[in-house]
Design a protein around this motif. Structure first.
Motif, mmCIF file in Angstrom:
data_model
loop_
_atom_site.group_PDB
_atom_site.id
_atom_site.type_symbol
_atom_site.label_atom_id
_atom_site.label_comp_id
_atom_site.label_asym_id
_atom_site.label_seq_id
_atom_site.Cartn_x
_atom_site.Cartn_y
_atom_site.Cartn_z
ATOM 1 N N ASP A 80 14.415 53.112 20.626
ATOM 2 C CA ASP A 80 14.851 51.971 21.424
ATOM 3 C C ASP A 80 15.706 52.548 22.555
ATOM 4 O O ASP A 80 16.528 53.420 22.313
ATOM 5 N N GLN A 81 15.512 52.074 23.770
ATOM 6 C CA GLN A 81 16.239 52.629 24.916
ATOM 7 C C GLN A 81 17.746 52.507 24.790
ATOM 8 O O GLN A 81 18.484 53.275 25.391
ATOM 9 N N SER A 82 18.212 51.560 23.992
ATOM 10 C CA SER A 82 19.654 51.365 23.861
ATOM 11 C C SER A 82 20.279 52.304 22.827
ATOM 12 O O SER A 82 21.497 52.323 22.667
ATOM 13 N N ILE A 83 19.466 53.082 22.140
ATOM 14 C CA ILE A 83 19.979 53.971 21.096
ATOM 15 C C ILE A 83 20.287 55.346 21.678
ATOM 16 O O ILE A 83 19.452 55.967 22.324
ATOM 17 N N SER A 84 21.487 55.795 21.419
ATOM 18 C CA SER A 84 21.884 57.147 21.786
ATOM 19 C C SER A 84 23.043 57.542 20.881
ATOM 20 O O SER A 84 23.606 56.712 20.172
ATOM 21 N N VAL A 85 23.382 58.791 20.913
ATOM 22 C CA VAL A 85 24.514 59.267 20.129
ATOM 23 C C VAL A 85 25.740 59.193 21.020
ATOM 24 O O VAL A 85 25.787 59.810 22.084
ATOM 25 N N GLN A 86 26.724 58.405 20.607
ATOM 26 C CA GLN A 86 27.921 58.190 21.413
ATOM 27 C C GLN A 86 29.031 59.186 21.100
ATOM 28 O O GLN A 86 30.070 59.178 21.734
ATOM 29 N N ASP A 87 28.808 60.016 20.104
ATOM 30 C CA ASP A 87 29.798 61.037 19.755
ATOM 31 C C ASP A 87 29.072 62.376 19.626
ATOM 32 O O ASP A 87 27.968 62.532 20.127
ATOM 33 N N ASN A 88 29.644 63.307 18.932
ATOM 34 C CA ASN A 88 29.036 64.631 18.796
ATOM 35 C C ASN A 88 27.982 64.708 17.693
ATOM 36 O O ASN A 88 27.484 65.774 17.398
ATOM 37 N N GLY A 89 27.658 63.581 17.093
ATOM 38 C CA GLY A 89 26.671 63.527 16.024
ATOM 39 C C GLY A 89 27.261 63.217 14.665
ATOM 40 O O GLY A 89 26.536 62.962 13.704
ATOM 41 N N GLN A 90 28.577 63.202 14.597
ATOM 42 C CA GLN A 90 29.228 62.915 13.322
ATOM 43 C C GLN A 90 28.842 61.531 12.800
ATOM 44 O O GLN A 90 28.674 61.339 11.596
#
Length: 186
Positions: free
Chosen positions: A159-169
């Protein structure tokens, strides 16, 4: 070269007997025992997928869905291709089938895997496989208390709105929730 795709959410001993050699070959150590896998299916937290070519299992996966209704992610706990068939496109085709199934059946918005963190050629090859298929490696390195290898999470946004907003934690919240359910005493 078109695979037949099978998914089950209940334990099927005859199917497992066909899948197990691929599973054991790919994960000789660190694999969940058969009893845990069976319990995961019996409790409804996981599915087993098989990719068959001419009725032979050439690929397998174990997965589970985590997250709230509007924030579902598929956790791919294991994915393997039979050694002698690697490099022929089966892994890519099979992964696509698992992704399509997850979107259709569970409306997941992303797919998460964890890979061993390391500097060897083997680690680089595994990460390259996933990156080549759209997964994004996150920098956070997670150390479990019960296994010696550190891990990193990778995300395939669906989904285009999905991304990682931190370092992956944050991805390990999904992974750890899935593992906690898998190892819960029944």
């Amino acid at each position: 070269m078109k695979l037949e795709f099978m998914t089950t959410d209940h334990w099927d001993e005859s199917l497992w007997n066909r899948i197990e050699p691929v599973y054991r070959e790919a994960f000789p150590s660190g694999a969940k025992p058969k009893g845990i896998l069976r319990s995961m299916l019996d409790s409804g937290i996981a599915c087993i997928h098989a990719g068959l070519y001419h009725n032979e299992v050439v690929a397998m996966a174990v997965s589970g869905v985590e997250g709230a209704l509007a924030d579902k992610r598929l956790i791919i706990d294991y994915l393997a291709v039979r050694k002698e068939t690697r490099g022929q496109g089966y892994g890519t085709q099979f992964l696509g089938m698992v992704c399509d199934w997850a979107q259709k059946e569970h409306q997941v918005r992303g797919i998460i895997i964890e890979v061993e963190s390391g500097e060897t050629d083997v680690h680089a090859e595994r990460i390259h496989f996933w990156e080549h298929r759209g997964f994004v490696l996150t920098p956070y390195v997670h150390q479990y208390i019960w296994v010696p290898e550190p891990y990193q999470a990778m995300l395939l946004p669906l989904d285009q709105s999905i991304s990682v907003q931190d370092n992956g934690q944050s991805l390990f919240r999904y992974i750890n929730s899935f593992h906690k359910k898998a190892y819960r005493q029944r």
